[in-house]
Design a protein around this motif. Sequence first.
Motif, PDB file in Angstrom:
ATOM      1  N   ALA A   1       0.808  -1.220   0.000  1.00 19.79           N
ATOM      2  CA  ALA A   1       0.000   0.000   0.000  1.00 19.79           C
ATOM      3  C   ALA A   1       0.842   1.271   0.000  1.00 19.79           C
ATOM      4  N   ALA A   2       2.162   1.136   0.040  1.00 23.26           N
ATOM      5  CA  ALA A   2       3.032   2.315   0.036  1.00 23.26           C
ATOM      6  C   ALA A   2       3.075   2.933  -1.356  1.00 23.26           C
ATOM      7  N   ALA A   3       3.327   4.227  -1.414  1.00 23.39           N
ATOM      8  CA  ALA A   3       3.377   4.945  -2.685  1.00 23.39           C
ATOM      9  C   ALA A   3       4.611   4.550  -3.486  1.00 23.39           C
ATOM     10  N   ASP A   4       4.461   4.494  -4.811  1.00 21.40           N
ATOM     11  CA  ASP A   4       5.594   4.198  -5.687  1.00 21.40           C
ATOM     12  C   ASP A   4       6.436   5.437  -5.947  1.00 21.40           C
ATOM     13  N   SER A   5       5.825   6.613  -5.767  1.00 16.67           N
ATOM     14  CA  SER A   5       6.508   7.875  -6.035  1.00 16.67           C
ATOM     15  C   SER A   5       7.117   8.447  -4.758  1.00 16.67           C
TER      16      SER A   5
ATOM     17  N   ARG B   1       5.915  12.476  -1.998  1.00 15.08           N
ATOM     18  CA  ARG B   1       5.789  12.638  -0.545  1.00 15.08           C
ATOM     19  C   ARG B   1       6.552  11.480   0.081  1.00 15.08           C
ATOM     20  N   PRO B   2       7.802  11.696   0.445  1.00 12.06           N
ATOM     21  CA  PRO B   2       8.674  10.598   0.883  1.00 12.06           C
ATOM     22  C   PRO B   2       8.088   9.712   1.974  1.00 12.06           C
ATOM     23  N   VAL B   3       7.364  10.300   2.941  1.00 14.11           N
ATOM     24  CA  VAL B   3       6.853   9.467   4.038  1.00 14.11           C
ATOM     25  C   VAL B   3       5.856   8.425   3.535  1.00 14.11           C
ATOM     26  N   LEU B   4       5.150   8.735   2.434  1.00 13.60           N
ATOM     27  CA  LEU B   4       4.172   7.787   1.901  1.00 13.60           C
ATOM     28  C   LEU B   4       4.828   6.682   1.078  1.00 13.60           C
ATOM     29  N   ALA B   5       6.113   6.839   0.778  1.00 10.42           N
ATOM     30  CA  ALA B   5       6.852   5.785   0.080  1.00 10.42           C
ATOM     31  C   ALA B   5       7.479   4.811   1.071  1.00 10.42           C
ATOM     32  N   GLY B   6       7.161   5.000   2.337  1.00 11.59           N
ATOM     33  CA  GLY B   6       7.716   4.140   3.370  1.00 11.59           C
ATOM     34  C   GLY B   6       6.638   3.445   4.175  1.00 11.59           C
ATOM     35  N   VAL B   7       7.072   2.584   5.067  1.00 15.72           N
ATOM     36  CA  VAL B   7       6.185   1.871   5.984  1.00 15.72           C
ATOM     37  C   VAL B   7       6.458   2.384   7.395  1.00 15.72           C
ATOM     38  N   TYR B   8       5.422   2.873   8.018  1.00 20.52           N
ATOM     39  CA  TYR B   8       5.525   3.368   9.391  1.00 20.52           C
ATOM     40  C   TYR B   8       5.569   2.173  10.338  1.00 20.52           C
TER      41      TYR B   8
ATOM     42  N   ALA C   1       2.166   0.323   9.171  1.00 16.58           N
ATOM     43  CA  ALA C   1       1.133   0.957   8.352  1.00 16.58           C
ATOM     44  C   ALA C   1       1.757   1.583   7.120  1.00 16.58           C
ATOM     45  N   ALA C   2       0.984   1.579   6.029  1.00 15.78           N
ATOM     46  CA  ALA C   2       1.405   2.241   4.794  1.00 15.78           C
ATOM     47  C   ALA C   2       0.166   2.804   4.114  1.00 15.78           C
TER      48      ALA C   2
END
Length: 252
Positions: free
Chosen positions: A7-11, A14-21, A32-33
Amino acid sequence: MHQVACAAADSDARPVLAGVYVRLHESTATLAAADGFRLALKQIALPVPVATKQEVIIPAPALRELGGLLGETTETISMSVSAAALGSASATQAIFTTTNITLSTRLIEGQFPNVERILPQGCTTRAILDVRELNRAVKLAGLIASVSQNVVKLSLSADEATQTGTVMLSANAAGIGTNTGAVEGQIAGEGGQIALNVKYLGEALAVIGTPQVALEMVTAQAPGVLRPVGQNPGLSGVEGGYVHVIMPMALR
């Protein structure tokens, strides 16, 4: 981890959305992603409680690589982060260790969204379906939907007396045609229609991890929710320890 990393972003826009919290707190690990269109959250009971709450964001590709290296092993994984990463503005690295594997990765700086606050609470319709049957119908619908903005419409209808019913899946593309499929299951509630991204739906089913899946909805404008069925009760009310949320698309 593969249940969340998808579910993480491919782009990297927004760097935080390309990662897994990853949050380690007391006896629970929360992963979470979210990419803005879907959200996956997994909770795991830790074998040993942590002394200090830790929160980091790990690049999704690193977790996918780790998942590939681990395969189907059930071996315990040890994760450590440098002291500078804890409560610091400058991220450093995380290190994952098993008996035969050591993988290190940089950490992503930034504030991850509070995804638990936006998890849907309750539903008006809940369908329990066979994952293989639903996945087969989704793949067939995807042949048409893939050339028409990836939209698949799901129509849920239930027999109130027996709490059984049918989920109809349909996709259409101008100049190509229409695909319609049906999956029967246990369905309770009002019924209704929702349009979802067929690619996201297929990827969620691929990692759900149980023979049956619960599909929940409220209205066509609210997210669709997928949960595993048949696992032990999850932590903090997350059934099976996992939830996958997909934002709705416009019905046609």
